[in-house]
Design a protein around this motif. Structure first.
Motif, PDB file in Angstrom:
ATOM      1  N   ASP A  15       0.838  -1.195   0.000  1.00 43.36           N
ATOM      2  CA  ASP A  15       0.000   0.000   0.000  1.00 43.36           C
ATOM      3  C   ASP A  15       0.875   1.249   0.000  1.00 43.36           C
ATOM      4  O   ASP A  15       0.684   2.176  -0.797  1.00 43.36           O
ATOM      5  CB  ASP A  15      -0.904  -0.037   1.224  1.00 43.36           C
ATOM      6  CG  ASP A  15      -1.899   1.108   1.282  1.00 43.36           C
ATOM      7  OD1 ASP A  15      -2.155   1.745   0.243  1.00 43.36           O
ATOM      8  OD2 ASP A  15      -2.442   1.357   2.373  1.00 43.36           O
ATOM      9  N   ASP A  54      -5.365  -6.200  -5.226  1.00 43.58           N
ATOM     10  CA  ASP A  54      -6.714  -6.462  -4.733  1.00 43.58           C
ATOM     11  C   ASP A  54      -6.753  -6.372  -3.212  1.00 43.58           C
ATOM     12  O   ASP A  54      -7.677  -5.783  -2.634  1.00 43.58           O
ATOM     13  CB  ASP A  54      -7.184  -7.835  -5.211  1.00 43.58           C
ATOM     14  CG  ASP A  54      -8.629  -8.089  -4.841  1.00 43.58           C
ATOM     15  OD1 ASP A  54      -9.502  -7.375  -5.351  1.00 43.58           O
ATOM     16  OD2 ASP A  54      -8.877  -9.001  -4.017  1.00 43.58           O
ATOM     17  N   ALA A  55      -5.732  -6.924  -2.554  1.00 45.38           N
ATOM     18  CA  ALA A  55      -5.669  -6.874  -1.088  1.00 45.38           C
ATOM     19  C   ALA A  55      -5.458  -5.442  -0.594  1.00 45.38           C
ATOM     20  O   ALA A  55      -6.022  -5.042   0.433  1.00 45.38           O
ATOM     21  CB  ALA A  55      -4.554  -7.783  -0.583  1.00 45.38           C
ATOM     22  N   ILE A  57      -6.509  -2.684  -2.143  1.00 44.65           N
ATOM     23  CA  ILE A  57      -7.788  -1.977  -2.309  1.00 44.65           C
ATOM     24  C   ILE A  57      -8.757  -2.380  -1.204  1.00 44.65           C
ATOM     25  O   ILE A  57      -9.443  -1.527  -0.621  1.00 44.65           O
ATOM     26  CB  ILE A  57      -8.374  -2.235  -3.711  1.00 44.65           C
ATOM     27  CG1 ILE A  57      -7.483  -1.598  -4.781  1.00 44.65           C
ATOM     28  CG2 ILE A  57      -9.803  -1.691  -3.807  1.00 44.65           C
ATOM     29  CD1 ILE A  57      -7.824  -2.006  -6.208  1.00 44.65           C
ATOM     30  N   THR A  58      -8.791  -3.668  -0.879  1.00 42.07           N
ATOM     31  CA  THR A  58      -9.659  -4.142   0.212  1.00 42.07           C
ATOM     32  C   THR A  58      -9.276  -3.463   1.526  1.00 42.07           C
ATOM     33  O   THR A  58     -10.154  -2.993   2.267  1.00 42.07           O
ATOM     34  CB  THR A  58      -9.568  -5.671   0.350  1.00 42.07           C
ATOM     35  OG1 THR A  58     -10.057  -6.269  -0.860  1.00 42.07           O
ATOM     36  CG2 THR A  58     -10.378  -6.181   1.534  1.00 42.07           C
ATOM     37  N   LEU A  59      -7.980  -3.387   1.810  1.00 37.72           N
ATOM     38  CA  LEU A  59      -7.515  -2.732   3.031  1.00 37.72           C
ATOM     39  C   LEU A  59      -7.918  -1.257   3.048  1.00 37.72           C
ATOM     40  O   LEU A  59      -8.407  -0.743   4.060  1.00 37.72           O
ATOM     41  CB  LEU A  59      -5.991  -2.865   3.156  1.00 37.72           C
ATOM     42  CG  LEU A  59      -5.359  -2.225   4.393  1.00 37.72           C
ATOM     43  CD1 LEU A  59      -5.759  -2.985   5.658  1.00 37.72           C
ATOM     44  CD2 LEU A  59      -3.838  -2.181   4.261  1.00 37.72           C
ATOM     45  N   ARG A  60      -7.732  -0.580   1.925  1.00 33.86           N
ATOM     46  CA  ARG A  60      -8.102   0.842   1.861  1.00 33.86           C
ATOM     47  C   ARG A  60      -9.610   1.031   2.038  1.00 33.86           C
ATOM     48  O   ARG A  60     -10.044   1.984   2.708  1.00 33.86           O
ATOM     49  CB  ARG A  60      -7.645   1.454   0.538  1.00 33.86           C
ATOM     50  CG  ARG A  60      -6.147   1.648   0.441  1.00 33.86           C
ATOM     51  CD  ARG A  60      -5.794   2.423  -0.801  1.00 33.86           C
ATOM     52  NE  ARG A  60      -4.357   2.547  -0.989  1.00 33.86           N
ATOM     53  CZ  ARG A  60      -3.807   3.333  -1.902  1.00 33.86           C
ATOM     54  NH1 ARG A  60      -4.556   4.051  -2.716  1.00 33.86           N
ATOM     55  NH2 ARG A  60      -2.495   3.397  -2.020  1.00 33.86           N
ATOM     56  N   LEU A  61     -10.417   0.154   1.450  1.00 33.60           N
ATOM     57  CA  LEU A  61     -11.870   0.249   1.607  1.00 33.60           C
ATOM     58  C   LEU A  61     -12.257   0.060   3.073  1.00 33.60           C
ATOM     59  O   LEU A  61     -13.089   0.810   3.606  1.00 33.60           O
ATOM     60  CB  LEU A  61     -12.574  -0.779   0.727  1.00 33.60           C
ATOM     61  CG  LEU A  61     -12.594  -0.475  -0.772  1.00 33.60           C
ATOM     62  CD1 LEU A  61     -13.017  -1.714  -1.563  1.00 33.60           C
ATOM     63  CD2 LEU A  61     -13.527   0.687  -1.084  1.00 33.60           C
ATOM     64  N   GLU A  62     -11.648  -0.919   3.737  1.00 38.40           N
ATOM     65  CA  GLU A  62     -11.945  -1.163   5.156  1.00 38.40           C
ATOM     66  C   GLU A  62     -11.556   0.039   6.005  1.00 38.40           C
ATOM     67  O   GLU A  62     -12.323   0.480   6.868  1.00 38.40           O
ATOM     68  CB  GLU A  62     -11.201  -2.409   5.641  1.00 38.40           C
ATOM     69  CG  GLU A  62     -11.734  -3.704   5.068  1.00 38.40           C
ATOM     70  CD  GLU A  62     -10.819  -4.897   5.318  1.00 38.40           C
ATOM     71  OE1 GLU A  62      -9.719  -4.725   5.901  1.00 38.40           O
ATOM     72  OE2 GLU A  62     -11.202  -6.014   4.916  1.00 38.40           O
ATOM     73  N   ARG A 120     -12.728  -1.272  -9.308  1.00 37.14           N
ATOM     74  CA  ARG A 120     -12.722  -1.603  -7.878  1.00 37.14           C
ATOM     75  C   ARG A 120     -12.050  -0.490  -7.078  1.00 37.14           C
ATOM     76  O   ARG A 120     -12.521  -0.113  -5.999  1.00 37.14           O
ATOM     77  CB  ARG A 120     -11.997  -2.928  -7.656  1.00 37.14           C
ATOM     78  CG  ARG A 120     -12.019  -3.356  -6.218  1.00 37.14           C
ATOM     79  CD  ARG A 120     -12.423  -4.797  -6.029  1.00 37.14           C
ATOM     80  NE  ARG A 120     -12.706  -5.019  -4.635  1.00 37.14           N
ATOM     81  CZ  ARG A 120     -11.779  -5.278  -3.718  1.00 37.14           C
ATOM     82  NH1 ARG A 120     -10.523  -5.397  -4.055  1.00 37.14           N
ATOM     83  NH2 ARG A 120     -12.110  -5.445  -2.458  1.00 37.14           N
ATOM     84  N   GLU A 123     -14.153   2.415  -6.177  1.00 35.49           N
ATOM     85  CA  GLU A 123     -15.096   2.242  -5.068  1.00 35.49           C
ATOM     86  C   GLU A 123     -14.688   3.103  -3.869  1.00 35.49           C
ATOM     87  O   GLU A 123     -15.524   3.457  -3.040  1.00 35.49           O
ATOM     88  CB  GLU A 123     -15.170   0.771  -4.643  1.00 35.49           C
ATOM     89  CG  GLU A 123     -15.861  -0.129  -5.645  1.00 35.49           C
ATOM     90  CD  GLU A 123     -15.820  -1.602  -5.230  1.00 35.49           C
ATOM     91  OE1 GLU A 123     -15.749  -1.883  -4.007  1.00 35.49           O
ATOM     92  OE2 GLU A 123     -15.837  -2.456  -6.125  1.00 35.49           O
TER      93      GLU A 123
END
Length: 196
Positions: A15, A54-55, A57-62, A120, A123
């Motif tokens: 990240d 992908d991981a 982006i998931t971390l940033r979304l969380e 994604r 988002e």
């Protein structure tokens, strides 16, 4: 260190590097070096850079969701919550002047690459857009809440881009002050008291 902790360490390092160097310019070797992991340990968790993206982006979304929940809980008035969003430019000014906005730079790079993850990554903007629109609706601007949210997102992205280009902290502070003044003007006027 547990497998989950190691995986998180990799994702956090990726990240940071994707933000500071860019997604395309960051190699597996850079991420492995930043974590101090062996290649074998690294490949146990991620086989491809797109998996890491992908991981990330998931971390940033969380983390963005948690940030928005924190702002929601910290202030009762929607205007004050919106000020928290505007205040990010001041709070993160040092990094913004060096690298721009982490959301904007990632989305712009993935769009240029026509990368499958671009939608994604966007988002992240959608989270901010929906949250800001909700705050403007609570402020009494239900009919144009989304337009106001988009305007504020656009302005903050412009400030971040120019701040990175010119490295001018005074510019950021002026623009944040102007955005707060603009925000004050968005509240509907209070109704006149009834005549006697």
């Amino acid at each position: 260190m547990s497998a989950a902790a190691t995986r998180l360490q990799i994702v956090e390092a990726a990240d940071r590097l994707f933000y500071e160097q860019g997604f395309e310019a960051t190699a597996f070797a850079n991420i492995a070096a930043a974590t101090g992991l062996s290649r074998g340990n690294f490949y146990y968790h991620f086989k491809a850079k797109d998996e890491i993206l992908d991981a990330v982006i998931t971390l940033r979304l969380e983390r963005t969701s948690l940030l928005l929940e924190g702002w929601q809980a910290a202030a009762e008035a929607p205007g004050e919550r919106i000020r928290s969003f505007i205040g990010m430019l001041i709070g993160n000014r040092a990094k913004i002047m060096l690298y721009g906005c982490p959301v904007g730079t990632l989305c712009a790079e993935l769009a240029k690459l026509d990368h499958i993850a671009n939608s994604r990554a966007s988002e992240l903007f959608t989270l901010f857009r929906a949250w800001l629109a909700g705050q403007f609706a609570l402020l009494g601007r239900t009919s144009d809440a989304d337009a106001l949210a988009m305007h504020l997102l656009m302005r903050s992205q412009g400030v971040a881009t120019l701040a990175a280009a010119f490295r001018d902290e005074a510019f950021i502070r002026r623009e944040v002050s102007e955005m707060n003044t603009w925000l004050e003007a968005q509240s509907p006027p209070a109704p006149f008291p009834p005549a006697n």
